[in-house]
Enzyme design. Structure first.
Site, PDB file in Angstrom:
ATOM      1  N   SER A   1       0.836  -1.198   0.000  1.00 28.56           N
ATOM      2  CA  SER A   1       0.000   0.000   0.000  1.00 28.56           C
ATOM      3  C   SER A   1       0.874   1.253   0.000  1.00 28.56           C
ATOM      4  CB  SER A   1      -0.956  -0.061   1.192  1.00 28.56           C
ATOM      5  OG  SER A   1      -2.044   0.814   1.029  1.00 28.56           O
TER       6      SER A   1
ATOM      7  N   HIS B   1      -7.400  -6.180   0.558  1.00 24.72           N
ATOM      8  CA  HIS B   1      -6.234  -5.289   0.536  1.00 24.72           C
ATOM      9  C   HIS B   1      -5.130  -5.791   1.471  1.00 24.72           C
ATOM     10  CE1 HIS B   1      -3.973  -1.685  -0.110  1.00 24.72           C
ATOM     11  NE2 HIS B   1      -4.099  -1.273   1.146  1.00 24.72           N
TER      12      HIS B   1
END
Length: 254
Positions: free
Chosen positions: A84, A234
């Site tokens: 990320s 995620h």
């Protein structure tokens, strides 16, 4: 210099870079699994974990921190693995800081594009916790629950809350993150590319890397291969650690 944890004592070097609101602790499971064959460094980025707080919080600054860490530790051709926000830091570094010194790049569930703001509810929840009046971690969780519903997300965020003597404190620099949160969504703005082996890993249930992002990924990273972890979101390294490790290890050995 950035705070770091070092695992393993042999093999090629890997630097793992966490994402927003995270820290090196989030990657201990993956780091330990890799430490049998590699020397692993888990770093805390500025304004996170046990690293220093700063009013400057940009990818340029975070890549500079990474460069200074690699130079200080005299790492020779390490592999970078970033998730990320950490993936964006790694991408920025790979394209701007002597790419020939990096052997490989691994980016977990983030593309080099710009992202709209989408952490407002989290920031509101964290800011609603008055540390001066807080009496317990349970009370903090109850306040955060008004803004964040997922138990796993709440637990992850509250890892940043700790006791400093008789007072509560945040490990993250909450004020600066809230003020400059738009910086985290910025795309990779450079004319430079990284021409060494690169792996992008995305979660099947995540929307951070879409099929239409593949062209942009391969513009900046011509040798990129893109893998998808089934049934993962995620937080693919935490949700599907074995599948994530298999993909990463295969790439490292290729």
């Amino acid at each position: 210099m950035l705070y770091y944890q070092e695992l393993g004592s042999k093999g090629k070097e890997i630097v793992i870079i966490h994402g927003l609101f995270g820290s090196s602790d989030n990657w201990l499971t993956i780091g330990r699994a890799l430490a049998d064959e590699y020397k692993v460094y888990l770093i805390d980025q500025r304004n996170h974990g046990k690293s220093f707080h700063s009013s400057e919080w940009t990818y340029e600054a975070m890549a500079k921190d990474l460069h200074e860490f690699i130079e200080a530790k005299n790492l020779q051709n390490p592999t970078l693995l970033g998730h990320s926000m950490g993936g964006k830091t790694a991408m920025y570094y790979a394209c701007n800081y002597f790419p020939s010194k990096i052997e490989k790049l691994i980016v977990a569930d983030i593309a080099p594009k710009s992202y709209p703001l989408h952490h407002q509810h989290i920031l509101e929840g964290l800011q609603a916790i008055d540390l001066q009046k807080l009496t317990s971690r349970k009370e903090a969780e109850e306040i955060l629950s008004l803004y964040v519903k997922e138990d796993s997300t709440k637990a992850f965020l509250l890892k940043n809350l700790y006791r400093e003597g008789e007072k509560w404190a945040w490990r993250i620099n909450l004020a600066v993150i809230a003020e400059q949160i738009a910086n985290v969504g910025e795309g990779l703005h450079t004319n430079l590319t990284f021409d060494e082996p690169t792996l992008f890993v995305r979660g099947e249930k995540s929307h951070y890397i879409l099929d239409e992002d593949f062209e942009l990924i391969r513009y900046y990273f011509p040798k990129a291969i893109i893998e998808t972890i089934a049934e993962a979101g995620h937080w693919l390294h935490a949700e599907k650690p074995q599948a994530f490790l298999e993909v990463v290890k295969n790439f490292l050995k290729s």
